[in-house]
Enzyme design. Structure first.
Site, PDB file in Angstrom:
ATOM      1  N   TYR A  54      99.014 -76.510  52.134  1.00 23.94           N
ATOM      2  CA  TYR A  54      97.607 -76.500  51.720  1.00 23.94           C
ATOM      3  C   TYR A  54      97.348 -75.312  50.795  1.00 23.94           C
ATOM      4  O   TYR A  54      96.643 -75.429  49.790  1.00 23.94           O
ATOM      5  CB  TYR A  54      96.682 -76.420  52.934  1.00 23.94           C
ATOM      6  N   LYS A 276      81.412 -70.262  38.809  1.00 21.20           N
ATOM      7  CA  LYS A 276      82.864 -70.406  38.943  1.00 21.20           C
ATOM      8  C   LYS A 276      83.301 -71.815  38.546  1.00 21.20           C
ATOM      9  O   LYS A 276      82.715 -72.801  39.006  1.00 21.20           O
ATOM     10  CB  LYS A 276      83.293 -70.136  40.389  1.00 21.20           C
ATOM     11  N   HIS A 300      90.155 -73.860  39.473  1.00 19.66           N
ATOM     12  CA  HIS A 300      90.218 -74.026  40.924  1.00 19.66           C
ATOM     13  C   HIS A 300      91.653 -73.901  41.427  1.00 19.66           C
ATOM     14  O   HIS A 300      92.065 -74.591  42.355  1.00 19.66           O
ATOM     15  CB  HIS A 300      89.627 -75.381  41.329  1.00 19.66           C
ATOM     16  N   GLY A 333      96.593 -68.454  39.080  1.00 24.03           N
ATOM     17  CA  GLY A 333      97.943 -68.122  38.634  1.00 24.03           C
ATOM     18  C   GLY A 333      98.353 -66.674  38.796  1.00 24.03           C
ATOM     19  O   GLY A 333      99.489 -66.324  38.477  1.00 24.03           O
ATOM     20  N   ILE A 334      97.476 -65.806  39.301  1.00 20.01           N
ATOM     21  CA  ILE A 334      97.792 -64.384  39.390  1.00 20.01           C
ATOM     22  C   ILE A 334      98.729 -64.126  40.560  1.00 20.01           C
ATOM     23  O   ILE A 334      98.387 -64.390  41.712  1.00 20.01           O
ATOM     24  CB  ILE A 334      96.505 -63.547  39.536  1.00 20.01           C
TER      25      ILE A 334
END
Length: 420
Positions: A54, A276, A300, A333-334
């Site tokens: 998840y 966001k 997201h 992606g960080i």
């Protein structure tokens, strides 16, 4: 000829120092994790596949998530030489308050199913580190309990506007009453993305057990012990908890949300309001012109529309259009402090980390989240020192080049002005 002699015992002890063994298993695991990828490895080993996937997974073929991570790998830094940066300041003002680091913890749902301490661990670690913590509408700890876990720190609340508007309005009022200072209005979830790992694993609340999921969980008795001996897992902000993530989102979310809803929420909320899920330049410009306090470039985490734009790629274009004074935040992606430094150099005022936080949580609860923050903080400081910058304000676009693997065709360059 080299002169040889028998080693003296005193010299041997000087040359060979034995490391004191760490008997605490959790501390040993966390001390051995030197990167976020290391924390992910520990988390995968300690967490049942359904819960781990998840966090780890994304929508459809997971292209958006993988492209976002690749974008950060495909950067080139340009350091300044003979420019001492002995004392590095990583603090900044963001949305009306101070943060000790240029990142905060992003909103995540189902968090206590990843590890039973859930949002309490995240909020406590964020407060101790002096960074913001964001509670999700789909969080598994109440607004009030998060405030109790982080009474003096900065708490933000992420809002989904649902079909039953009164539920959303009630959450806004509770967050304001609890002293949360920023509301994160999420706009990229009119319906749920196709999170295929969750469907295959039967991931839901309550868990849909199969022989496969039980067999996978048996070697992890600590997870079962935590799950069965702690309060019932449910959403702190919602009363309906049956079904997969997709079922819950599709039942609760409303694909008709519009700027009218933004107006209503703006009037209700006394603090800072950020949007966001912004994924193109025109929307970014429109929102800044509408007077919101900030925008978050985000797809997201790749969990909604697969093949969506990479937020880090969008960043320079958005900053050029809305100005470097606008509050532009980036997520998705960080995985390294260098990713955060590159984002700030290209104009981001702040960043958010989600998966990195959950990898730390699954690896070691509160201590694992502390370790995640420690890892990213160390990478940020080291990268800045090597670049020759002493503060975040000194970072500039000239410090970073985005190398592109995916170049738009001539007919599609309207969405990518830098290639026109």
């Amino acid at each position: 000829m080299v002169q040889r002699q028998l080693p003296r015992p005193s010299e041997l002890f000087e040359l060979m120092q034995f490391k004191k063994p760490q008997l605490n298993g959790k501390k040993r695991r966390l001390e051995s994790a030197l990167t976020i990828a290391d924390l992910r490895t520990v988390a995968k080993r300690r967490t049942p596949a359904a819960a781990f996937d998840y966090t780890d997974g994304a929508a459809d073929a997971e292209l958006s998530m993988n492209r976002a991570r690749q974008a950060f790998e495909d950067i080139e830094f340009h350091p300044d030489i003979l420019k001492p940066a002995e004392h590095v300041d990583t603090s900044l003002e963001i949305l009306g308050g101070r943060s000790a680091l240029p990142f905060g913890i992003a909103p995540t749902g189902f968090t206590r199913l990843m590890q039973t301490e859930g949002e309490v661990a995240g909020a406590g670690a964020a407060g101790a580190a002096g960074i913001p913590f964001t509670l999700s509408t789909l969080g598994t700890t109440s607004i009030e309990d998060v405030k109790a876990a982080n009474p003096h720190g900065r708490n933000w609340f992420q809002l989904y506007v649902m079909r039953d508007r009164e539920i959303s309005y009630g959450l806004v009022e509770r967050a304001a009453a609890a002293g949360f200072d920023t509301l994160m209005f999420t706009v990229d979830t009119p319906i749920a993305g196709a999170r295929l790992r969750d469907t295959r694993n039967g991931f839901s609340i309550p868990p849909q057990l199969s022989l496969k999921t039980v067999a996978n969980a048996i070697p992890r008795p600590w997870w079962w012990y935590d799950f069965l001996t702690t309060p019932k897992l449910e959403f702190a902000s919602l009363s309906s908890t049956g079904g997969t993530v997709g079922d819950l989102l599709n039942a609760a979310m409303d694909p008709t949300i519009s700027y009218e809803d933004l107006t209503v929420i703006r009037e209700m909320w006394p603090g800072k309001l950020v949007i966001k899920g912004v994924q193109n330049v025109p929307d970014a410009v429109k929102l800044i012109d509408a007077g919101v306090d900030g925008i978050i470039l985000s797809n997201h985490g790749g969990r909604q529309l697969d093949r969506a734009p990479v937020p880090f790629h969008l960043l320079p274009q958005v900053v050029r259009e809305v100005g470097r004074d606008a509050t532009v935040i980036v997520d998705t992606g960080i995985m390294n402090g260098a990713d955060i430094v590159a984002s700030v150099a290209l104009g981001a005022k702040f960043t958010l980390v989600g998966r990195a936080y959950l990898y730390g949580l699954m690896a070691g609860g509160r201590e694992g989240v502390d370790r995640m923050i420690e890892i990213l903080s160390g990478e940020i400081r080291r990268t800045m020192t090597l670049l020759g910058v002493s503060s975040l304000e000194e970072l500039e676009p000239r410090h970073v080049t985005q190398l592109r693997r995916l170049i738009p065709t001539a007919g599609d360059q309207a969405n990518f002005p830098e290639f026109s």
